[in-house]
Design a protein around this motif. Structure first.
Motif, PDB file in Angstrom:
ATOM      1  N   LYS A 101      -5.880   0.517   5.454  1.00  0.00           N
ATOM      2  CA  LYS A 101      -4.591   0.347   4.773  1.00  0.00           C
ATOM      3  C   LYS A 101      -4.436  -1.083   4.258  1.00  0.00           C
ATOM      4  O   LYS A 101      -3.863  -1.312   3.185  1.00  0.00           O
ATOM      5  CB  LYS A 101      -3.455   0.698   5.742  1.00  0.00           C
ATOM      6  N   THR A 155       0.846  -1.200   0.000  1.00  0.00           N
ATOM      7  CA  THR A 155       0.000   0.000   0.000  1.00  0.00           C
ATOM      8  C   THR A 155       0.881   1.249   0.000  1.00  0.00           C
ATOM      9  O   THR A 155       1.776   1.372   0.836  1.00  0.00           O
ATOM     10  CB  THR A 155      -0.890   0.018   1.256  1.00  0.00           C
ATOM     11  N   GLU A 156       0.598   2.150  -0.922  1.00  0.00           N
ATOM     12  CA  GLU A 156       1.339   3.410  -0.930  1.00  0.00           C
ATOM     13  C   GLU A 156       0.746   4.367   0.102  1.00  0.00           C
ATOM     14  O   GLU A 156      -0.462   4.588   0.128  1.00  0.00           O
ATOM     15  CB  GLU A 156       1.274   4.067  -2.326  1.00  0.00           C
ATOM     16  N   ASP A 183     -10.526  -4.544  -2.084  1.00  0.00           N
ATOM     17  CA  ASP A 183      -9.075  -4.496  -2.295  1.00  0.00           C
ATOM     18  C   ASP A 183      -8.736  -3.540  -3.432  1.00  0.00           C
ATOM     19  O   ASP A 183      -9.401  -3.555  -4.474  1.00  0.00           O
ATOM     20  CB  ASP A 183      -8.549  -5.896  -2.659  1.00  0.00           C
ATOM     21  N   GLY A 184      -7.706  -2.732  -3.203  1.00  0.00           N
ATOM     22  CA  GLY A 184      -7.202  -1.877  -4.280  1.00  0.00           C
ATOM     23  C   GLY A 184      -7.788  -0.476  -4.332  1.00  0.00           C
ATOM     24  O   GLY A 184      -7.448   0.316  -5.214  1.00  0.00           O
ATOM     25  N   VAL A 223      -8.355   3.420  -3.549  1.00  0.00           N
ATOM     26  CA  VAL A 223      -7.561   4.575  -3.125  1.00  0.00           C
ATOM     27  C   VAL A 223      -8.372   5.303  -2.048  1.00  0.00           C
ATOM     28  O   VAL A 223      -9.558   5.586  -2.248  1.00  0.00           O
ATOM     29  CB  VAL A 223      -7.274   5.515  -4.320  1.00  0.00           C
ATOM     30  N   LYS A 240      -6.553  -2.887   2.970  1.00  0.00           N
ATOM     31  CA  LYS A 240      -7.317  -3.067   1.733  1.00  0.00           C
ATOM     32  C   LYS A 240      -6.870  -2.117   0.617  1.00  0.00           C
ATOM     33  O   LYS A 240      -7.003  -2.433  -0.572  1.00  0.00           O
ATOM     34  CB  LYS A 240      -8.813  -2.801   1.998  1.00  0.00           C
ATOM     35  N   ALA A 241      -6.376  -0.955   1.001  1.00  0.00           N
ATOM     36  CA  ALA A 241      -6.140   0.117   0.026  1.00  0.00           C
ATOM     37  C   ALA A 241      -4.905  -0.132  -0.836  1.00  0.00           C
ATOM     38  O   ALA A 241      -3.946  -0.782  -0.405  1.00  0.00           O
ATOM     39  CB  ALA A 241      -5.983   1.444   0.762  1.00  0.00           C
ATOM     40  N   SER A 242      -4.933   0.407  -2.072  1.00  0.00           N
ATOM     41  CA  SER A 242      -3.712   0.447  -2.885  1.00  0.00           C
ATOM     42  C   SER A 242      -2.904   1.677  -2.512  1.00  0.00           C
ATOM     43  O   SER A 242      -1.675   1.691  -2.613  1.00  0.00           O
ATOM     44  CB  SER A 242      -4.050   0.453  -4.370  1.00  0.00           C
ATOM     45  N   ALA A 243      -3.587   2.739  -2.076  1.00  0.00           N
ATOM     46  CA  ALA A 243      -2.925   3.969  -1.631  1.00  0.00           C
ATOM     47  C   ALA A 243      -3.836   4.635  -0.619  1.00  0.00           C
ATOM     48  O   ALA A 243      -5.062   4.552  -0.723  1.00  0.00           O
ATOM     49  CB  ALA A 243      -2.667   4.906  -2.811  1.00  0.00           C
ATOM     50  N   ILE A 244      -3.224   5.291   0.358  1.00  0.00           N
ATOM     51  CA  ILE A 244      -4.022   5.904   1.433  1.00  0.00           C
ATOM     52  C   ILE A 244      -3.275   7.112   1.986  1.00  0.00           C
ATOM     53  O   ILE A 244      -2.040   7.123   2.003  1.00  0.00           O
ATOM     54  CB  ILE A 244      -4.312   4.852   2.547  1.00  0.00           C
TER      55      ILE A 244
END
Ligand SMILES: Nc1nc(=O)c2c([nH]1)NC[C@@H]1CN(c3ccc(C(=O)N[C@@H](CCC(=O)O)C(=O)O)cc3)C=[N+]21
Length: 297
Positions: A257, A2-3, A225-226, A228, A259-263
């Motif tokens: 976080k 995760t970014e 999942d994924g 933003v 689950k997120a690709s970016a947060i």
């Protein structure tokens, strides 16, 4: 992985780029000026005002501040506004919200000269934004757009769910993201406290913007999942720290976080961007008022 989108770093880059524009203004004999007005003594507002003064010093904007007694009649605040409208050293100013209960914030905003309205809250500026001809983008929505751009997250064709319908974040951000523009072209859903099945709306989104002002309203179970995740919340909750509180977002960070690709984190996400975009609008206001072309980031 995760970014974690670093709002402090992106805000710092924007301040650096603004320094060039401020030099252009200086070469033409002008120094941008920003004023903050604070009515009453809300502790969070005082923190923000202090941070804004430090930001101004860093980039070479002249900062001014006016305190108005919290018990004063509304006319006292209106006089302050009239003076700022007349003051040529002040290119932009903001009246920190919230104002005391006996003052209607809408009466306040209407009195601000729209060319100095660096919050972008005046009806003329709201109208221009909705019409796709924005003069001053409100600082937080603009900051969210810049954060997405910095992380190379394209909004075109994406489903964006905004949680929160405020005049200062949810509504203007929805308007900006649906615009026919490189930083728009999204399909936007705006949710609020009366939304049935909020989780269904956040689960179906590519990008979730949490701007409800409710601590940890959004958690990982509400996300696919994924996704933003942009957390606009800056809630002070009582805690056993030096300051007696801690800052908590509208997102439950750890589960989201996962689950997120970016947060974006809180603090250090959207908050610093809001302040950077206030400087941006001030430089833009100075350029407009002085008739000088400035290059903005
Ligand atoms: N007329 C008006 N314009 C505003 O733009 C406005 C306002 N009123 N009233 C209150 C909200 C809130 N707001 C924030 C700005 C910066 C941070 C910020 O810099 N936060 C830091 C940390 C702050 C801290 O440590 O307390 C961060 O998130 O990292 C937060 C919140 C502007 N607002």
């Amino acid at each position: 992985m995760t970014e974690i989108i670093d709002g402090n770093a992106v805000a710092s880059d924007i301040r650096d780029e603004l320094t060039d524009a401020i030099e252009t203004l200086a070469d033409a004999g002008s120094r941008p000026g920003l004023a903050t007005v604070l009515m009453g003594d809300d502790p969070a507002s005082q923190t923000y005002v202090n941070m804004k003064q430090r930001d101004c010093e860093e980039v070479g904007i002249e900062s001014h501040h006016v305190d108005v007694d919290g018990d004063a009649p509304p006319e006292k605040l209106f006089d302050t506004i009239a003076n700022l409208n007349e003051n040529d050293d002040v290119h932009g100013y903001i009246v920190q919200a919230p104002v005391p209960d006996h003052v209607d914030y809408r009466d306040v905003i209407r009195r601000v000269d729209p060319i100095k309205d660096v919050d972008g809250f005046h009806p003329e500026n709201v109208g221009r934004l909705v019409a796709g001809d924005a003069r001053f983008r409100p600082c937080t929505p603009h900051g969210v757009q810049k954060l997405l751009e910095s992380a190379e997250i394209d909004t075109e064709g994406k489903d964006v769910t905004i949680v929160g319908r405020s005049d200062i974040v949810g509504k203007p951000l929805a308007n900006l993201l649906i615009q026919k523009a490189e930083d728009g072209n999204a399909t936007v859903t705006v949710c609020h406290s009366r939304t049935d099945d909020l989780a269904a709306k956040t689960r179906s989104a590519d990008i979730v913007v949490a701007a409800a002002g409710v601590p940890e309203l959004i958690d990982g179970s509400m996300l696919e999942d994924g996704t933003v995740v942009i957390d606009v919340g800056v809630n002070r909750v009582d805690a056993d720290t030096d300051k007696g509180y801690e800052l908590v977002g509208d997102v439950e960070f750890e589960s989201a976080k996962a689950k997120a690709s970016a947060i974006t984190p809180v603090p250090g996400g959207v908050g610093p961007m809001t302040r950077a975009m206030l400087l941006y609008n001030t430089v833009k206001a100075a350029g407009l008022q002085e008739g000088i072309d400035v290059d903005l980031p």
